[in-house]
Design an enzyme around this catalytic site. Structure first.
Site, PDB file in Angstrom:
ATOM      1  N   ARG A   1      37.325  42.152  32.225  1.00 52.58           N
ATOM      2  CA  ARG A   1      38.116  41.224  33.041  1.00 52.58           C
ATOM      3  C   ARG A   1      37.672  41.280  34.506  1.00 52.58           C
ATOM      4  O   ARG A   1      37.039  40.355  35.003  1.00 52.58           O
ATOM      5  CB  ARG A   1      39.622  41.560  32.883  1.00 52.58           C
ATOM      6  CG  ARG A   1      40.563  40.493  33.375  1.00 52.58           C
ATOM      7  CD  ARG A   1      40.760  40.456  34.874  1.00 52.58           C
ATOM      8  NE  ARG A   1      41.208  41.727  35.428  1.00 52.58           N
ATOM      9  CZ  ARG A   1      41.232  41.977  36.738  1.00 52.58           C
ATOM     10  NH1 ARG A   1      40.834  41.063  37.609  1.00 52.58           N
ATOM     11  NH2 ARG A   1      41.628  43.152  37.198  1.00 52.58           N
ATOM     12  N   ASP A   2      37.973  42.379  35.202  1.00 45.93           N
ATOM     13  CA  ASP A   2      37.641  42.451  36.631  1.00 45.93           C
ATOM     14  C   ASP A   2      36.132  42.374  36.813  1.00 45.93           C
ATOM     15  O   ASP A   2      35.633  41.732  37.745  1.00 45.93           O
ATOM     16  CB  ASP A   2      38.180  43.760  37.225  1.00 45.93           C
ATOM     17  CG  ASP A   2      38.384  43.697  38.722  1.00 45.93           C
ATOM     18  OD1 ASP A   2      37.665  42.944  39.386  1.00 45.93           O
ATOM     19  OD2 ASP A   2      39.260  44.417  39.236  1.00 45.93           O
TER      20      ASP A   2
ATOM     21  N   HIS B   1      43.764  51.643  41.302  1.00 48.52           N
ATOM     22  CA  HIS B   1      42.694  50.673  40.990  1.00 48.52           C
ATOM     23  C   HIS B   1      41.827  50.580  42.244  1.00 48.52           C
ATOM     24  O   HIS B   1      42.220  49.973  43.234  1.00 48.52           O
ATOM     25  CB  HIS B   1      43.365  49.333  40.654  1.00 48.52           C
ATOM     26  CG  HIS B   1      42.454  48.185  40.383  1.00 48.52           C
ATOM     27  ND1 HIS B   1      42.323  47.619  39.133  1.00 48.52           N
ATOM     28  CD2 HIS B   1      41.667  47.446  41.195  1.00 48.52           C
ATOM     29  CE1 HIS B   1      41.491  46.591  39.182  1.00 48.52           C
ATOM     30  NE2 HIS B   1      41.078  46.459  40.435  1.00 48.52           N
TER      31      HIS B   1
ATOM     32  N   HIS C   1      38.258  49.669  44.136  1.00 48.11           N
ATOM     33  CA  HIS C   1      36.920  49.095  44.240  1.00 48.11           C
ATOM     34  C   HIS C   1      36.100  50.029  45.136  1.00 48.11           C
ATOM     35  O   HIS C   1      36.655  50.848  45.867  1.00 48.11           O
ATOM     36  CB  HIS C   1      36.997  47.664  44.779  1.00 48.11           C
ATOM     37  CG  HIS C   1      37.512  46.696  43.737  1.00 48.11           C
ATOM     38  ND1 HIS C   1      36.694  45.855  43.042  1.00 48.11           N
ATOM     39  CD2 HIS C   1      38.758  46.495  43.250  1.00 48.11           C
ATOM     40  CE1 HIS C   1      37.404  45.159  42.165  1.00 48.11           C
ATOM     41  NE2 HIS C   1      38.678  45.525  42.278  1.00 48.11           N
TER      42      HIS C   1
ATOM     43  N   CYS D   1      36.654  40.519  43.172  1.00 48.72           N
ATOM     44  CA  CYS D   1      37.610  39.422  43.072  1.00 48.72           C
ATOM     45  C   CYS D   1      36.999  38.216  43.766  1.00 48.72           C
ATOM     46  O   CYS D   1      36.568  38.311  44.913  1.00 48.72           O
ATOM     47  CB  CYS D   1      38.933  39.814  43.723  1.00 48.72           C
ATOM     48  SG  CYS D   1      40.129  38.478  43.688  1.00 48.72           S
TER      49      CYS D   1
ATOM     50  N   ASN E   1      34.414  47.672  40.859  1.00 50.42           N
ATOM     51  CA  ASN E   1      35.370  48.776  40.705  1.00 50.42           C
ATOM     52  C   ASN E   1      34.614  50.093  40.591  1.00 50.42           C
ATOM     53  O   ASN E   1      33.428  50.120  40.292  1.00 50.42           O
ATOM     54  CB  ASN E   1      36.161  48.599  39.395  1.00 50.42           C
ATOM     55  CG  ASN E   1      37.060  47.404  39.434  1.00 50.42           C
ATOM     56  OD1 ASN E   1      36.609  46.277  39.385  1.00 50.42           O
ATOM     57  ND2 ASN E   1      38.347  47.645  39.537  1.00 50.42           N
TER      58      ASN E   1
HETATM   59  P1  HMG Z   1      47.931  26.400  41.438  1.00 50.76           P
HETATM   60  O1  HMG Z   1      46.776  25.466  41.636  1.00 50.76           O
HETATM   61  O2  HMG Z   1      48.842  26.631  42.576  1.00 50.76           O
HETATM   62  O3  HMG Z   1      48.827  26.070  40.173  1.00 50.76           O
HETATM   63  O4  HMG Z   1      47.343  27.777  40.936  1.00 50.76           O
HETATM   64  P2  HMG Z   1      49.192  24.788  39.380  1.00 50.76           P
HETATM   65  O5  HMG Z   1      50.410  25.152  38.604  1.00 50.76           O
HETATM   66  O6  HMG Z   1      49.233  23.602  40.306  1.00 50.76           O
HETATM   67  O7  HMG Z   1      47.968  24.631  38.361  1.00 50.76           O
HETATM   68  C1  HMG Z   1      46.682  24.155  38.711  1.00 50.76           C
HETATM   69  C2  HMG Z   1      45.935  23.800  37.442  1.00 50.76           C
HETATM   70  O8  HMG Z   1      45.707  24.978  36.671  1.00 50.76           O
HETATM   71  C3  HMG Z   1      46.718  22.875  36.524  1.00 50.76           C
HETATM   72  O9  HMG Z   1      45.776  22.115  35.806  1.00 50.76           O
HETATM   73  C4  HMG Z   1      47.420  23.799  35.568  1.00 50.76           C
HETATM   74  O10 HMG Z   1      47.720  23.236  34.344  1.00 50.76           O
HETATM   75  C5  HMG Z   1      46.383  24.879  35.408  1.00 50.76           C
HETATM   76  P3  HMG Z   1      45.676  20.511  36.021  1.00 50.76           P
HETATM   77  O11 HMG Z   1      47.048  19.990  35.724  1.00 50.76           O
HETATM   78  O12 HMG Z   1      45.289  20.348  37.484  1.00 50.76           O
HETATM   79  O13 HMG Z   1      44.616  20.099  35.054  1.00 50.76           O
HETATM   80  N1  HMG Z   1      46.965  26.210  35.129  1.00 50.76           N
HETATM   81  C6  HMG Z   1      46.558  27.032  34.146  1.00 50.76           C
HETATM   82  N2  HMG Z   1      45.615  26.900  33.205  1.00 50.76           N
HETATM   83  C7  HMG Z   1      45.462  27.920  32.341  1.00 50.76           C
HETATM   84  N3  HMG Z   1      46.198  29.064  32.402  1.00 50.76           N
HETATM   85  C8  HMG Z   1      47.149  29.219  33.331  1.00 50.76           C
HETATM   86  C9  HMG Z   1      47.359  28.173  34.255  1.00 50.76           C
HETATM   87  N4  HMG Z   1      48.205  28.014  35.285  1.00 50.76           N
HETATM   88  C10 HMG Z   1      47.961  26.814  35.808  1.00 50.76           C
HETATM   89  N5  HMG Z   1      47.846  30.349  33.391  1.00 50.76           N
HETATM   90  C11 HMG Z   1      47.505  29.876  39.777  1.00 50.76           C
HETATM   91  C12 HMG Z   1      48.165  28.920  40.736  1.00 50.76           C
HETATM   92  C13 HMG Z   1      48.235  31.188  39.845  1.00 50.76           C
HETATM   93  C14 HMG Z   1      47.543  29.278  38.381  1.00 50.76           C
HETATM   94  C15 HMG Z   1      46.022  30.033  40.225  1.00 50.76           C
HETATM   95  O14 HMG Z   1      46.017  30.388  41.574  1.00 50.76           O
HETATM   96  C16 HMG Z   1      45.291  31.076  39.437  1.00 50.76           C
HETATM   97  O15 HMG Z   1      45.059  30.947  38.242  1.00 50.76           O
HETATM   98  N6  HMG Z   1      44.895  32.156  40.105  1.00 50.76           N
HETATM   99  C17 HMG Z   1      44.199  33.244  39.436  1.00 50.76           C
HETATM  100  C18 HMG Z   1      43.470  34.042  40.452  1.00 50.76           C
HETATM  101  C19 HMG Z   1      42.722  35.146  39.773  1.00 50.76           C
HETATM  102  O16 HMG Z   1      42.551  35.188  38.555  1.00 50.76           O
HETATM  103  N7  HMG Z   1      42.236  36.087  40.596  1.00 50.76           N
HETATM  104  C20 HMG Z   1      41.488  37.211  40.092  1.00 50.76           C
HETATM  105  C21 HMG Z   1      42.339  38.174  39.335  1.00 50.76           C
HETATM  106  S1  HMG Z   1      43.336  39.205  40.383  1.00 50.76           S
HETATM  107  C22 HMG Z   1      42.266  40.488  40.827  1.00 50.76           C
HETATM  108  O17 HMG Z   1      41.097  40.470  40.511  1.00 50.76           O
HETATM  109  C23 HMG Z   1      42.846  41.666  41.537  1.00 50.76           C
HETATM  110  C24 HMG Z   1      43.015  42.896  40.635  1.00 50.76           C
HETATM  111  O18 HMG Z   1      41.786  43.293  40.069  1.00 50.76           O
HETATM  112  C25 HMG Z   1      43.564  44.066  41.478  1.00 50.76           C
HETATM  113  C26 HMG Z   1      42.741  44.218  42.760  1.00 50.76           C
HETATM  114  O19 HMG Z   1      41.571  44.613  42.703  1.00 50.76           O
HETATM  115  O20 HMG Z   1      43.315  43.869  43.797  1.00 50.76           O
HETATM  116  C27 HMG Z   1      44.007  42.641  39.497  1.00 50.76           C
HETATM  117 MG    MG Z   2      40.265  44.474  41.019  1.00 49.78          MG
END
Ligand code: HMG
Ligand code: MG
Length: 306
Positions: A18-19, A210, A212, A243, A252
């Site tokens: 994933r990450d 967690h 990095h 990210c 990481n």
């Molecule tokens: P948004 O644009 O504000 O939300 O995104 P929305 O509700 O307007 O949705 C936009 C579009 O995405 C729509 O599609 C939704 O249907 C679709 P459209 O109608 O335009 O065709 N959608 C989805 N599709 C599939 N699955 C879903 C979903 N939700 C909406 N669940 C949202 C808000 C939160 C969805 C967006 O910002 C997002 O997906 N963000 C994810 C960011 C991400 O994955 N970041 C990396 C992971 S976190 C990380 O790495 C940190 C971590 O490792 C810890 C660390 O190191 O800090 C965990």
């Molecule tokens: Mg991370």
């Protein structure tokens, strides 16, 4: 500094699929993701973060989450987890039979906006029904708090801000709360400070670390957290990771490096270091670059030529 006796056993959550892979520019075929998961499970991984049910517009690399989940083997005693930012993500996770879901928030407003397009308080409101439904469905609930050691947009992040989010994650009923150094800026003193503060909010078994490795501090930070009493760590095979919404952040801490450290300390993980090294070299070979795991590369160099 308060130190406790080091634990006999540590729980590792492998986040490479994933990450690690979410940050790759080239689209990785589903079968490669699945094979990575299979190799990790075969190496003894019991907590595997396989993919994310996030918006494919935001993270195209995770668009095949349902396909990955349909093909990752389900084995007794092995927990498969996925990231879910909202109810839509949870529905996907439940349909896919995930054992654990991860809600992910942030300790800075700026990062919350960049990563999940809402404020911290809006994110907690959004997580509330996700957490409730996950619990009702018998799925383990984990959370991640990003940028707890520094933010690429805001800079310094006060410990009090991290703890404020910790409390909200506790109120949501999280079974585990991950405290994340998204951009790898934390150092050992700060790690002690943050986890000692977390330990005043609840038992340290509730928290995971967690890290990095952007500044090369991640293994030292694992040791610092261990000395405070943390027993759960996220690590990534071959040190993959990053990210897409945290510019400049590298991977990481490598699973192989952490297992090498823990083995040297006589701490059990249940993981097979040689098999991890194989998996790390294999995925690095696929990606066409050298592994970020120092231990993995050193062990590979000592192996007899094929
Ligand atoms: P948004 O644009 O504000 O939300 O995104 P929305 O509700 O307007 O949705 C936009 C579009 O995405 C729509 O599609 C939704 O249907 C679709 P459209 O109608 O335009 O065709 N959608 C989805 N599709 C599939 N699955 C879903 C979903 N939700 C909406 N669940 C949202 C808000 C939160 C969805 C967006 O910002 C997002 O997906 N963000 C994810 C960011 C991400 O994955 N970041 C990396 C992971 S976190 C990380 O790495 C940190 C971590 O490792 C810890 C660390 O190191 O800090 C965990
Ligand atoms: Mg991370």
């Amino acid at each position: 500094m308060s130190t406790t006796k080091l634990p006999q056993r540590v729980s590792i959550t492998e986040v490479g699929p994933r990450d690690g892979l979410q940050n790759e520019a080239q689209m990785i075929p589903t079968e490669i993701k699945v094979e990575l998961c299979e190799r990790l499970l075969a190496a003894g991984v019991t907590n595997l973060e396989a993919t994310s049910f996030v918006s494919p517009k935001w993270v195209p690399q995770m668009a095949d989450a349902a396909d990955v989940m349909a093909r990752v083997p389900r084995l007794p005693g092995k927990r498969i987890s996925v990231l879910t930012p909202n109810l839509r993500g949870l529905e996907g996770a439940l349909a896919a039979g995930a054992d654990e879901i991860v809600i992910f928030g942030a300790a800075s407003e700026a990062f919350s906006q960049r990563n999940i397009n809402c404020s911290i308080s809006e994110s907690i409101e959004r997580f509330s029904p996700v957490a409730r439904l996950a619990k009702e469905s018998g799925v383990r609930l984990r959370s991640a708090i990003s940028v707890a050691f520094g933010c690429p947009y805001q800079g310094e992040v006060p410990v009090a801000d991290v703890i404020a989010v910790v409390r909200q994650m506790q109120d949501l009923g999280c079974d585990e709360i991950g405290i994340a150094d998204t951009i790898g800026v934390g150092t050992a003193a700060r790690v002690r400070e943050v986890f000692e503060a977390a330990g005043r909010e609840g038992p340290l078994e509730l928290f995971s670390a967690h890290f990095h490795d952007t500044y090369g501090q991640a293994v030292a930070n694992v040791l610092a957290a261990l000395e405070v009493g943390v027993t759960r760590f996220d690590t990534s095979i071959a040190g993959l990771g990053g990210c897409p919404f945290a510019k400049g952040a590298t991977g990481n801490v490598a699973t192989e490096d952490v297992v090498y450290l823990l083995r040297g300390l006589g701490i059990e993980t249940g993981l097979d270091l040689d098999a991890l090294v194989d998996a790390g070299q294999w995925i690095s070979g696929y990606l066409g670059r050298k592994s970020n795991s120092r231990a993995g590369n050193a062990m590979t160099a000592k192996r007899p030529a094929p």
